[in-house]
Each structure stands twice: as C-alpha cells, then as structure tokens.
Design a protein around this motif. Structure first.
Motif, PDB file in Angstrom:
ATOM      1  N   THR A  12       0.861  -1.191   0.000  1.00  0.00           N
ATOM      2  CA  THR A  12       0.000   0.000   0.000  1.00  0.00           C
ATOM      3  C   THR A  12       0.897   1.240   0.000  1.00  0.00           C
ATOM      4  O   THR A  12       2.111   1.131   0.185  1.00  0.00           O
ATOM      5  N   PRO A  13       0.310   2.413  -0.219  1.00  0.00           N
ATOM      6  CA  PRO A  13       1.150   3.603  -0.449  1.00  0.00           C
ATOM      7  C   PRO A  13       2.070   3.955   0.720  1.00  0.00           C
ATOM      8  O   PRO A  13       1.670   3.938   1.877  1.00  0.00           O
ATOM      9  N   MET A  14       3.309   4.283   0.351  1.00  0.00           N
ATOM     10  CA  MET A  14       4.241   4.854   1.321  1.00  0.00           C
ATOM     11  C   MET A  14       4.075   6.366   1.336  1.00  0.00           C
ATOM     12  O   MET A  14       4.453   7.015   2.296  1.00  0.00           O
ATOM     13  N   MET A  15       3.588   6.912   0.226  1.00  0.00           N
ATOM     14  CA  MET A  15       3.354   8.356   0.154  1.00  0.00           C
ATOM     15  C   MET A  15       1.852   8.562   0.242  1.00  0.00           C
ATOM     16  O   MET A  15       1.093   8.093  -0.601  1.00  0.00           O
ATOM     17  N   GLN A  16       1.444   9.227   1.296  1.00  0.00           N
ATOM     18  CA  GLN A  16       0.015   9.364   1.576  1.00  0.00           C
ATOM     19  C   GLN A  16      -0.341  10.843   1.677  1.00  0.00           C
ATOM     20  O   GLN A  16       0.427  11.623   2.252  1.00  0.00           O
TER      21      GLN A  16
ATOM     22  N   LYS B 226       7.138  15.240   5.705  1.00  0.00           N
ATOM     23  CA  LYS B 226       6.313  15.867   4.686  1.00  0.00           C
ATOM     24  C   LYS B 226       7.145  16.080   3.430  1.00  0.00           C
ATOM     25  O   LYS B 226       8.324  16.431   3.512  1.00  0.00           O
ATOM     26  N   THR B 227       6.508  15.861   2.281  1.00  0.00           N
ATOM     27  CA  THR B 227       7.193  16.152   1.028  1.00  0.00           C
ATOM     28  C   THR B 227       6.181  16.753   0.054  1.00  0.00           C
ATOM     29  O   THR B 227       5.037  17.016   0.422  1.00  0.00           O
ATOM     30  N   TYR B 228       6.571  16.994  -1.175  1.00  0.00           N
ATOM     31  CA  TYR B 228       5.732  17.739  -2.106  1.00  0.00           C
ATOM     32  C   TYR B 228       5.812  17.102  -3.475  1.00  0.00           C
ATOM     33  O   TYR B 228       6.900  16.791  -3.967  1.00  0.00           O
TER      34      TYR B 228
ATOM     35  N   LEU C 262       2.531  15.644   0.242  1.00  0.00           N
ATOM     36  CA  LEU C 262       2.405  14.230   0.555  1.00  0.00           C
ATOM     37  C   LEU C 262       3.206  13.955   1.818  1.00  0.00           C
ATOM     38  O   LEU C 262       4.125  14.689   2.149  1.00  0.00           O
ATOM     39  N   TYR C 263       2.818  12.886   2.489  1.00  0.00           N
ATOM     40  CA  TYR C 263       3.517  12.497   3.705  1.00  0.00           C
ATOM     41  C   TYR C 263       4.039  11.077   3.542  1.00  0.00           C
ATOM     42  O   TYR C 263       3.363  10.239   2.931  1.00  0.00           O
TER      43      TYR C 263
END
Length: 492
Positions: free
Chosen positions: A197-201, A213-215, A223-224
């Motif tokens: 499942t997603p690592m970036m949520q 946090k990222t973008y 995205l987190y």
RNA sequence: GGGCCGUUAGCUCAGUCAGGUAGAGCAGCGGACUUUUAAUCCGUUGGUCGCGCGUUCGAUUCGCGCACGGCCCA
C-alpha cells in the motif's frame, strides 16, 4: 578521508605504478566453481590421503584477509561470502612469473585461486594454489586484523567495513534476513496474501506519530511518508481481502534512540471475522514458529536475561500491570488527581487536563514496560490512547487491544478494529482537537477512510509488529542500530 | 532539549592530572625465511592530536564555543 595521509598515498602510488606496468587491476570475467562453505562441507572431514585422491582442480575467489610471507612460499587467508579459508602459494608450484605478480597482492584485495586441497602440519584444510590472479585491487587499507573495527561511528557510516571485519555483525544481518523470510513463510502457510500500500500518503494515518512531509511537483500537493499502512490495509479488508499482511518500511519524524530509527520496518496483518484474542493466539504461533525454525528451541538469551517463549504467555490488563508490576495502589490508579500527582512525582510531563487514560499509558511506559522481560500481553488499554480500536461491548472506556512486550520492549500492538464509521468520525474529531491544541502526533481526519468504513468493514482484528525490535531480541542486540544496516546519522 | 563521556597514525589504544609541538601493537615500506596462522627476525616510513576562538613566551594538554559519536534522562 584524508587523501594525503601516508598509507593511502602509498597505495595510490602503487596502483599508479602497477597500471603503468600494464596490469589490469579490475579484470572482468573470473568465475569460481566452489565456495568456502562448499569446500568445508565436501572436504572438511577428509584427511590428507583422501584429499589427494580428489582429481579435480577447484577455482575459488575471495578477499585477502591476512598474509604470512616466507619468501618462496606464502600463506594467506581468503574470505568469501560463506567463510574463511587458508591458501598456500608456493613459488615452485605457481611458477616464477605468477609468483612475482602475486607478490603485488595486498590484504584487502580480491583474488582468484586455482588448486587442490590438503591439510597442513597443524591440520588446517588449505588450498594448495596452482595459480593466483588479482580480481580487484583495494585502494584503502582494511581495519586491523586482531582488534577489528570498534569505532561505532565508522561501523555505522561505513557498514561494509563492519561486515568485512566483524563476523558477528554479518551473522546478525543474515539472521535478520532469515527472520523476515520465515515470517513471510508463516503468513503464506496461514493463507494470507502479501500486499503493498502507499508509502506516500496525502493524509498520513494509522498511528499517532509525527510524519515526514514532502511535495509532489506535478500534482501540486503535499504528501507524507506513511507512519503506518493501517488505514489502507483496512480499506483492503473492506474490499474483501480477508487475510492480508504487509511487511515494509514506515517513517516517523521523531527522535533517534537505541529503540527508534526514523525509518523502520513494520509487519502489519489483518484477519476478517477475528478479534484481538484470536491475534494473541496467532502471535504466539508466529513466534513459536520463528523460534523453532531458527533456533530449534523456545528459550533465548537477551542482554543477560533468559527469555522463555513457552506458551501461553500471561495476559494482563494495563491497570492490573500498573498495580501488580508497577506497585501502584488502587487509590492512586482510579483517582485522577492522585494519579496526576503520582505521575508528576515520577518526572512524567503532563498536559493540562490530560485525561486519566493517557496518564495511565505514560505511567505504564515509564514504570512497567522496562520490567516486562518475559513475553507478556498487556491488554485492555484506555480508549483515549486507542483511537482506531473497537470499544469493549461491556465497557466503552476500554479498547479491545493488546500490546506484546519482550525484553522490556514493545514488540507488537494489536486490536479489534473499530468498524463503526460514526464512532470513528467522533474519534477523528477528537484527535483533530488535540492537533489544534498543538499535538503534532494526533491523527488527521480522514473522510475517505470513513467512507470506506461506511461501505462496511467486517469485524476484523489487526496487528503491527516492530520487526527491528523483534530482530534485536532474537539477535541479542542492545541497539536498533545493530539491526539496521544503515541507521540514520547526522551529516558529517 | 538536558546531563555525563569520548574524538591522538589506516585500525586498536597509551600519553594530557602538574603546558615545552607525540608513543606502542597491527597494517605499510625495505630485507631474511618453502607448513605458517595475532608467524618470526632485522631495519624503517607515517600524525594540522575533531574544528574554531581565548589564556600563555609557548596549547594535543588549560578555558569557552562548535561539530560528530556514545550512554543516560526528558
């Protein structure tokens, strides 16, 4: 590394010189037909007469770990991925030309060897070389042969050196791999499927923890990195995947300690039409399977303590553990003011008006957790610290939840899942209020997840197991950095 | 975030208390040695003592700050 330091400068000059003479220091295409492990398995019990009967030459490869030079004959030890073996290189055996070239080889270089096996006067199984070739020139010296590499900073930053020199480290990581492999084997055997499942949520969920946090540039959204896969896994149970597990990385933007690394490996698994009590049974089965498969016994040593995994493991309610193990009286436990005063007297920081349930959990972490050396299930946590758990039918303030402790560490956390969408929305709203009040670990409202619950999550139980901590216990490692190949370090 | 400890040759460590620009073992380099294994023997190279500022005639050593690491606490 300081390029001008003496020993490295010498090696670089030697390399330059050898290249000028036309040697290929990084040749391709050498292949071996036997490893050290296979040599020991096939020939380890043979004496010299039996070894002489073997007609073939064998080809081996490895890193030179030591050299004992006798002028016209040299003993070396080589190490490959499976072990260490001595080789004997004699001038009159390999020939003058090969012997001269061999003399350029240093500790740390990779070499290829051809030859047969014999036993020395001291009965060591040894490769009698008929030829030697350089496979890779090392341009940096290895750490010292006797004391090895001790400096933990170098061990973590240059783990490859640690692995070359410290065999116990190598064994820890081999065991880690086998533990993970065996866990997958167990779940496969039990009829689970592994999912990703997603690592970036876009909404981080599933655990109370501060996220990274990222973008995303082209979507233009924040995205987190996930703190847990939980909410996605439960969406899959809604979708009818009734027995699933995921074994992969989580990320939490929190402190680093002997028990915490910002990225760590988590196992989560979910079983539809089951309760937290079923998962306690399954957890016992999983650990027993691991212990039997890996060690062939149910006891291990961890940091000087003998840990006995014989089931059943005690199942103690959190409040009972505070009473019986923490030695806290009922007059304190069930009186909010007395409880808060007691916690403060133990040096625990509390928020203004912090609820009893949260105070109990903090007290537990502080006083009881370090004492839970033998496998122990702590059950029935306060609902305030369990925002994704089902309430007990007969006590709405208590969650159907357990945590497993071994060696004074939290190894697993599980509960009967909250599948009432209205209750879940209320819990999210409460978490949102905590967040507004400054709690960066509080859960985010996730309407999309509630929508999934509104389609109907069957009664389900789910569990998370901290793989790094489990590996620590099973490999007798005192720090999480000893079981993570490249633990997070500050920029040097 | 706080406290304590550490950082000296490629590695493992002395030395610093009492300031006078550093030692050992292994590794390296040169030599001897055809069954050694922490090989041995003879000779020998190698250091901006984590970084910066201060005190001092003089700092690896004393003081302050910083960086990195470890342990403990929060």
């Amino acid at each position: 590394m300081d390029e001008s330091s003496g020993i490295i400068k010498e090696i670089k000059e030697k390399v330059k010189d050898l290249r000028a003479k036309g040697f290929n220091l990084y040749p391709s295409g050498f292949r071996r037909d036997i490893t050290v492990e296979e040599v020991v398995r096939r020939f380890g019990k043979m004496d010299n007469d039996e070894l002489k009967e073997i007609p073939n030459n064998f080809t081996m490869a490895g890193r030179v770990m030591s050299i004992r030079d006798f002028g016209k004959a040299v003993f070396i030890h080589i190490k490959d991925g499976t072990g260490k073996l001595q080789a004997y290189i004699r001038r009159n055996r390999v020939g003058d030309d090969n012997f001269e070239i061999f003399k350029f080889i240093d500790i740390g270089d990779h070499v290829g060897l051809k030859g047969q096996f014999f036993r020395t006067k001291t009965n060591e199984l040894t490769l009698l070389a008929s030829s030697v070739v350089l496979l890779t020139k090392a341009q940096c010296p290895l750490p010292e042969k006797y004391h090895g590499l001790v400096d933990v900073e170098i061990r973590y930053r240059q783990r490859y050196l640690d692995l070359i020199v410290n065999d116990n480290v190598r064994h820890t990581f081999i065991l880690r791999s086998r533990i993970i492999q065996t866990i997958r084997e167990f779940f496969d055997k039990e009829g689970f499927i592994e999912v990703e499942t997603p690592m970036m949520q876009s909404i981080p969920g599933g655990a109370t923890a501060r996220p990274f946090k990222t973008y995303h540039q082209s979507l233009g959204i924040d995205l987190y990195l996930r703190v847990a896969p939980e909410l996605y896994l439960k969406r899959l149970v809604v979708g009818g995947l009734e027995k699933i597990y995921e074994l992969n990385r989580n990320f939490r933007n929190e402190g680093i300690s002997t028990n915490h690394n910002p990225e760590f490996t988590m196992l989560e698994f979910y079983v539809a039409y089951a309760t937290y009590e079923d998962l306690m049974d399954l957890t016992e089965e999983l650990l027993l399977y691991l212990l039997k498969k890996l060690f062939g016994q149910l006891t291990i040593k961890y940091q000087g303590n003998l840990i006995d995994f014989k089931t059943p493991w005690p199942r103690i309610s959190l409040t009972d553990s505070l009473k019986d193990i923490g030695g806290i009286g009922e007059n304190v436990l069930f009186d909010n003011k007395a409880l808060r005063d007691f916690a403060k007297s133990k040096g625990i920081e509390l928020e203004d008006n912090e609820e009893s349930g949260r105070v109990l959990a903090k007290l537990f972490d502080h006083i009881v957790e370090p004492k839970l050396i033998q496998p122990t299930f702590i059950i029935d946590h306060p609902i305030q610290v369990s925002p994704l758990s089902r309430r007990k039918d007969d006590n709405s303030e208590i969650a159907e939840r357990f945590e497993l402790y071994i060696g004074g560490k939290e190894i697993a956390n599980a509960f009967s899942e909250l599948n009432d969408p209205d209750d879940q929305r209320d819990r999210f709203l409460k978490q949102a209020r905590l967040r507004d009040a400054g709690d960066e670990e509080a859960l985010f409202m996730d309407e999309d997840y509630i929508k999934a619950l509104e389609y109907g999550l069957p009664p389900t139980a789910g569990e998370g197991v901290g793989i790094d901590r489990l590996v620590m216990v099973l490999t007798d490692s005192p720090s999480i950095r000893d079981v993570i190949l490249f633990p997070q370090m500050r920029k040097k």
